[in-house]
Enzyme design. Structure first.
Site, mmCIF file in Angstrom:
data_model
loop_
_atom_site.group_PDB
_atom_site.id
_atom_site.type_symbol
_atom_site.label_atom_id
_atom_site.label_comp_id
_atom_site.label_asym_id
_atom_site.label_seq_id
_atom_site.Cartn_x
_atom_site.Cartn_y
_atom_site.Cartn_z
ATOM 1 N N ILE A 68 0.904 -1.153 0.000
ATOM 2 C CA ILE A 68 0.000 0.000 0.000
ATOM 3 C C ILE A 68 0.943 1.202 0.000
ATOM 4 O O ILE A 68 1.585 1.487 1.009
ATOM 5 C CB ILE A 68 -0.950 0.014 1.213
ATOM 6 C CG1 ILE A 68 -1.890 -1.187 1.173
ATOM 7 C CG2 ILE A 68 -1.753 1.323 1.226
ATOM 8 C CD1 ILE A 68 -2.840 -1.290 2.364
ATOM 9 N N PRO A 69 1.078 1.872 -1.139
ATOM 10 C CA PRO A 69 2.184 2.815 -1.350
ATOM 11 C C PRO A 69 2.041 4.190 -0.682
ATOM 12 O O PRO A 69 1.959 5.227 -1.343
ATOM 13 C CB PRO A 69 2.226 2.937 -2.869
ATOM 14 C CG PRO A 69 0.799 2.752 -3.286
ATOM 15 C CD PRO A 69 0.251 1.722 -2.331
ATOM 16 N N CYS A 70 2.063 4.205 0.633
ATOM 17 C CA CYS A 70 1.968 5.471 1.359
ATOM 18 C C CYS A 70 3.190 6.359 1.121
ATOM 19 O O CYS A 70 3.116 7.574 1.311
ATOM 20 C CB CYS A 70 1.757 5.230 2.841
ATOM 21 S SG CYS A 70 3.064 4.293 3.642
ATOM 22 N N HIS A 71 4.286 5.765 0.663
ATOM 23 C CA HIS A 71 5.491 6.555 0.380
ATOM 24 C C HIS A 71 5.283 7.503 -0.803
ATOM 25 O O HIS A 71 6.046 8.438 -0.981
ATOM 26 C CB HIS A 71 6.688 5.629 0.105
ATOM 27 C CG HIS A 71 6.512 4.709 -1.049
ATOM 28 N ND1 HIS A 71 5.803 3.513 -0.947
ATOM 29 C CD2 HIS A 71 6.930 4.796 -2.331
ATOM 30 C CE1 HIS A 71 5.815 2.915 -2.123
ATOM 31 N NE2 HIS A 71 6.487 3.670 -2.980
#
Length: 157
Positions: free
Chosen positions: A119-122
């Site tokens: 889950i690409p929170c970056h």
């Protein structure tokens, strides 16, 4: 719940899940012993994360089962739509979710993301382009964004 530890370019990573899906992927500050046996439920996650770090995977195809509030899950689901190599601001994400006034709540939910990288929170940055608020450390956020969007040297000839 099954657990496995793998070594990545950003440190040791702990992956947890079961037949219902992945519940947690986290980068660790400590050095762990890399798992010699990978539980069946976690094989795809290990394989796909290795592909990601090798640069051959841009999208994950894994069964996810993160624990969180309904609001957090809405934010995490929206994060899945942020394409590889692209970024959005916290304001953009709040707008996509339909409430720009919820920017702090969106940022807080982003920070509680239990599935690092998948889950690409970056990919969420400050409105001014700054690399703010990353639980794994800003140096890792920078590395991930550079990994997904490396600057290509232009040929002079």
């Amino acid at each position: 719940m099954e657990t496995v530890f793998i070594k990545t370019p950003l440190g040791y990573t702990k992956i947890e899940g079961n037949h219902e899906g992945l519940s947690s992927i986290s980068v660790l500050e400590s050095q762990e012993k890399e798992s010699l046996v990978i539980p069946q439920f976690l094989e795809d996650a290990v394989y796909q994360l290795r592909e990601y770090f090798e640069g051959s995977r841009q999208k994950f195809d894994l069964r996810l089962n993160p624990e969180g509030t309904e609001f957090q899950k809405r934010v995490w689901k929206a994060l899945l739509d942020v394409p590889y190599g692209k970024t959005l601001s916290y304001w953009d994400l709040s707008n996509i979710l339909g409430d720009v006034k919820a920017i702090r709540a969106v940022a807080a939910a982003n920070g509680k993301n239990p599935l690092w990288i998948v889950i690409p929170c970056h990919r969420i940055i400050g409105s001014d382009g700054s690399l703010t608020g990353y639980a794994g450390g800003v140096h890792r956020k920078k590395w991930l964004l550079d990994h997904e969007n490396p600057v290509k040297q232009q040929s002079l000839f």
